[in-house]
Scaffold this motif. Sequence first.
Motif, PDB file in Angstrom:
ATOM      1  N   SER A   1      -4.665   1.186   2.566  1.00 45.50           N
ATOM      2  CA  SER A   1      -4.654   0.788   1.149  1.00 45.50           C
ATOM      3  C   SER A   1      -3.976  -0.564   0.934  1.00 45.50           C
ATOM      4  CB  SER A   1      -3.960   1.868   0.305  1.00 45.50           C
ATOM      5  OG  SER A   1      -2.594   1.971   0.651  1.00 45.50           O
TER       6      SER A   1
ATOM      7  N   GLY B   1       0.825  -1.200   0.000  1.00 47.36           N
ATOM      8  CA  GLY B   1       0.000   0.000   0.000  1.00 47.36           C
ATOM      9  C   GLY B   1       0.861   1.252   0.000  1.00 47.36           C
TER      10      GLY B   1
ATOM     11  N   SER C   1      -6.759  -3.719  -1.267  1.00 47.26           N
ATOM     12  CA  SER C   1      -7.482  -2.965  -2.286  1.00 47.26           C
ATOM     13  C   SER C   1      -8.228  -3.899  -3.230  1.00 47.26           C
ATOM     14  CB  SER C   1      -6.518  -2.080  -3.076  1.00 47.26           C
ATOM     15  OG  SER C   1      -5.546  -2.860  -3.706  1.00 47.26           O
TER      16      SER C   1
ATOM     17  N   PHE D   1     -11.242   5.214  -2.111  1.00 47.33           N
ATOM     18  CA  PHE D   1     -11.857   4.177  -1.288  1.00 47.33           C
ATOM     19  C   PHE D   1     -13.315   3.994  -1.695  1.00 47.33           C
ATOM     20  CE2 PHE D   1      -8.336   5.800   1.177  1.00 47.33           C
ATOM     21  CZ  PHE D   1      -7.742   4.642   1.653  1.00 47.33           C
TER      22      PHE D   1
ATOM     23  N   LYS E   1     -13.312  -0.370   1.458  1.00 46.90           N
ATOM     24  CA  LYS E   1     -12.128  -0.953   0.833  1.00 46.90           C
ATOM     25  C   LYS E   1     -11.375   0.096   0.031  1.00 46.90           C
ATOM     26  CE  LYS E   1     -14.978  -5.033   0.355  1.00 46.90           C
ATOM     27  NZ  LYS E   1     -16.029  -5.586  -0.482  1.00 46.90           N
ATOM     28  N   SER E   2     -10.081  -0.142  -0.078  1.00 45.41           N
ATOM     29  CA  SER E   2      -9.276   0.700  -0.959  1.00 45.41           C
ATOM     30  C   SER E   2      -9.496   0.264  -2.410  1.00 45.41           C
ATOM     31  CB  SER E   2      -7.807   0.545  -0.580  1.00 45.41           C
ATOM     32  OG  SER E   2      -6.990   1.168  -1.538  1.00 45.41           O
TER      33      SER E   2
ATOM     34  N   ARG F   1      -8.179   0.277  -6.487  1.00 42.36           N
ATOM     35  CA  ARG F   1      -7.016   0.452  -7.346  1.00 42.36           C
ATOM     36  C   ARG F   1      -7.442   0.491  -8.801  1.00 42.36           C
ATOM     37  NH1 ARG F   1      -6.378  -4.992  -5.624  1.00 42.36           N
ATOM     38  NH2 ARG F   1      -6.252  -6.513  -7.297  1.00 42.36           N
TER      39      ARG F   1
END
Length: 440
Positions: free
Chosen positions: A210, A180, A213, A383, A392-393, A395
Amino acid sequence: MLAEDAVRAAISEGADGAEAFEVRIRGISLSVERGSLKTSSTFRETGLGVRACIGKKLGIAFATNPLEGASIGRRAFMNAKASPEDSDFRSLPEPLRVEFMEGLMDDRIRDMDVGDASSTFMASVEAARLSPAIVSVSGIFTLTYEEVRIFSSTGVDVHESRTSFDVFLEVAARDGDRRGSGFNFSNGRRLDVLDPERLGREAGEIAIRSLDSVRIGVEMIPVIFRPKALHGIIPFIVNDAANAENIQYGRSFLTNRLGEEVGREELSIVDDGRIPWLIGSSSFDDEGVPTGRTKVIERGVFRSPIHNWYTAKKEGRESTGNASRDYRRMPSVGANNVRIEAPSLEMSEEELLDVRRGVLVLYTGDTPNLATGEFSGMAETAFLIENGELTKSLRQTGIAFTLEELMRELEGVGRDVESVGSYFGGSIRLKARVSGPGSS
């Protein structure tokens, strides 16, 4: 004396007018890599830029750390003599009454030594190490004290002292195969607005959060942008789209739209160069014109571009005090501090996040397309929001909207007002298209 000598030399050579922009800077610069102080230095610089005119011919010359100003003035004259005529040039700026403001110079920044600066910076670095999962902290910290002077043959003669700080932290986290990253930054003209421990702690929290993710699919959902994600978006409306030079050349999506409704009635966007202690504040712009407050978007209507002296006189208007330059170049047009004014759209933190499903964007480095106003960029730190909670993070998440959609369909403005570059305001919420490679 550098500025006066340069202007007098240009005039004595035969220039019709000349203007000198002189800046003296001293400061401290620190950098950290992998949690350790890597460099610490002090610096001093004097810059002198001279603009000379012969009829409608303009020339500029500059020097770094000059020993005298006369040769720079003479070079500016020679450059003007060799330049083609600019039919749009009307005149160099005339002197206007400047009301000098408080809130531009912090004695603590001016007098700080490297040792104290290092202690302040390392406090933020240490605060970022929240757990063994934090494997690296890097960043920069700069403190500057500058004296700006503008002197011209037309009678402009103003000078002012200002201070500023700029800090940025980047944090990496790792836990097994999970990785992260986090960040945080801050700037301003007064050091007591900087809380180094909080800045570091927030960067560390983002990095840890993070670690886990997921990827999102394509959805049209509410997106909340934090102030740090807006410094390249909201100021863009003023600094670029409402920039008189871009409008005059037809580069902006706001070209030929003066007086037209471009946003919802509850929304105004203002450029204000006189808010104490903000990084974009000053008593006068980089041509010596007093800064002020310009309603660019007023109740949804595009009311005014921002001007420097050149673009204003080209249209027979008055400068809005938005000349921007350094000593190496001709003045351009730039925003001071950009703020959203929409009292009826203000929301608390709970109200902003009160969505069944949405995305919270902490940072994006992308900016909109000037010609179309379209924004299509990556949420570099974001997020997922589910039932009002960050879960949740995310990506590899793209976000798309247009600036007109932002202004017309803005759902809310947060009360979490923050100064980030030239943006001074809170979070915003709007519905936007988000897209990723699919669910994890």
